[in-house]
Design an enzyme around this catalytic site. Sequence first.
Site, PDB file in Angstrom:
ATOM      1  N   GLN A  71     -13.328   0.724 -84.764  1.00  0.00           N
ATOM      2  CA  GLN A  71     -13.350  -0.053 -85.996  1.00  0.00           C
ATOM      3  C   GLN A  71     -14.364   0.499 -86.995  1.00  0.00           C
ATOM      4  OE1 GLN A  71     -13.321  -4.140 -83.704  1.00  0.00           O
ATOM      5  NE2 GLN A  71     -12.665  -4.504 -85.801  1.00  0.00           N
ATOM      6  N   HIS A  72     -14.184   0.072 -88.237  1.00  0.00           N
ATOM      7  CA  HIS A  72     -15.163   0.182 -89.327  1.00  0.00           C
ATOM      8  C   HIS A  72     -15.324   1.560 -89.951  1.00  0.00           C
ATOM      9  CE1 HIS A  72     -16.266  -3.685 -87.700  1.00  0.00           C
ATOM     10  NE2 HIS A  72     -16.876  -3.169 -86.649  1.00  0.00           N
ATOM     11  N   ASP A 226     -10.090  -1.552 -81.970  1.00  0.00           N
ATOM     12  CA  ASP A 226     -10.188  -1.369 -80.518  1.00  0.00           C
ATOM     13  C   ASP A 226     -10.386  -2.670 -79.760  1.00  0.00           C
ATOM     14  OD1 ASP A 226     -12.782  -1.658 -81.520  1.00  0.00           O
ATOM     15  OD2 ASP A 226     -13.532   0.215 -80.661  1.00  0.00           O
TER      16      ASP A 226
END
Length: 464
Positions: A71-72, A226
Amino acid sequence: MSLVAGVDSSTQSCKVVIRDAESGALVRSGSAPHPEGTEVDPAAWWTALQSAAEAAGGLDDVAAVSVGGQQHGMVCLDEAGEVVRPALLWNDTRSAAAAAALNTELGAAAWAEAVGSVQVASFTATKLRWLAEHEPDAAARVAAVCLPHDWLTWKLAGAPGLAALRTDRSDASGTGYYSAVSGEYRRDLLKRALGRDDVVLPEVLAPSVSAGRTSSGALLGPGCGDNAGAALGVGARPGDVVVSIGTSGVACAVSETPTSDASGTVAGFADATGRYLPLVATLNAARVLDATTRLLGVSHEELSRLALSAPSGSGGLVLVPYLEGERTPDRPSARGVIHGLTLATAEPAHLARAAVEGLLCGLADGIDALKAQGVAVNRVLLVGGGARSEAVRRLAPVVLGHPVLVPEPGEYVADGAARQAAWTLTGGEEPPSWELAGTETYEADPDPAVRSRYAEVRDLTEGI
């Protein structure tokens, strides 16, 4: 038999699983490493995906594929679809000052209300602020911003122009400029981060809507972050908390209702089924066990044996495992503490037990934070490398206060992506039901004294 593929493009590697769409039975799999570092050229992910897919026997015979990803991460593209600069990953902390500035400007409570989460250095918005401040020329070239799994899905579709970028709620909810509640991007917050909002953002798809097709004609699922992928992979349902003990620790819950925690402890993410996935992360998890084995000069198996031979509560010996500082609670400069050392507790077994109990107490604090946000907790699913420890499995219900289900070790993120691919293929309101084989249930009477003693010592670390 229709086959589906699930991809887990994680921080460290890319894993591909090929499963039967109806039963979920594993047919074949493959993996490939990612380069180290917190700044990575996305081309490395694409190369690893191709290598992992080849190791798994290729994707030509699959009917659908979905990508779960870390992520991110900030992936910036120019007007031609070229990567502007190497992606900043979730664990790149150079944007910590930007996160603090954004929280100060808008207020932590306002961020939580707007997007479900207070800003931290992991989130994409903070990285965009860093880019605007430190690399203005690169920022000026940005025509689109996407996430690692979005970019890989787009590449699998042949990179057909910026307007074809697609994502899902779970990953979008970790950007800092998407509201999972309203289902809309907050372009005002994007502008606050980047300084402008005239960039393409991926279309946010519903959980089973196709993001296009691969060159071989396979349907592309929308993909997921995830943690949402792992929850889908283990079949978590409302009322379930997934506790993952890996490099970091995670406690996340599938919830029918969103959360908005102004303290920043709980991140208000979405899941991959149309629900929500409030999440608490800790920095210290499986490596606490690694450190203790080194300290005692024993194997992980011997550490478990020692821990299970000591009394509950370790005779008053407490290990607060803030070995790398801590994120939950937010004490980045804290250090680990051993408290209650006496002649009686100066034994390897007591220290082994204190390490396992301390690790679990930190995760129990995370579950409490979820409960404080109104999240229902009926059962706990324990996954990750740390779940291989017999002591962790047997002591988890004692410390966490809930029965614990431990699925057999697997690639849960890739499995969740594969399940989403099957859902995209078959349609319906819910993902296909796949049996989770080899699940063991651990039950024990809780011992509240363990957590009470831990809390006393944990609070002594404030300011250490």
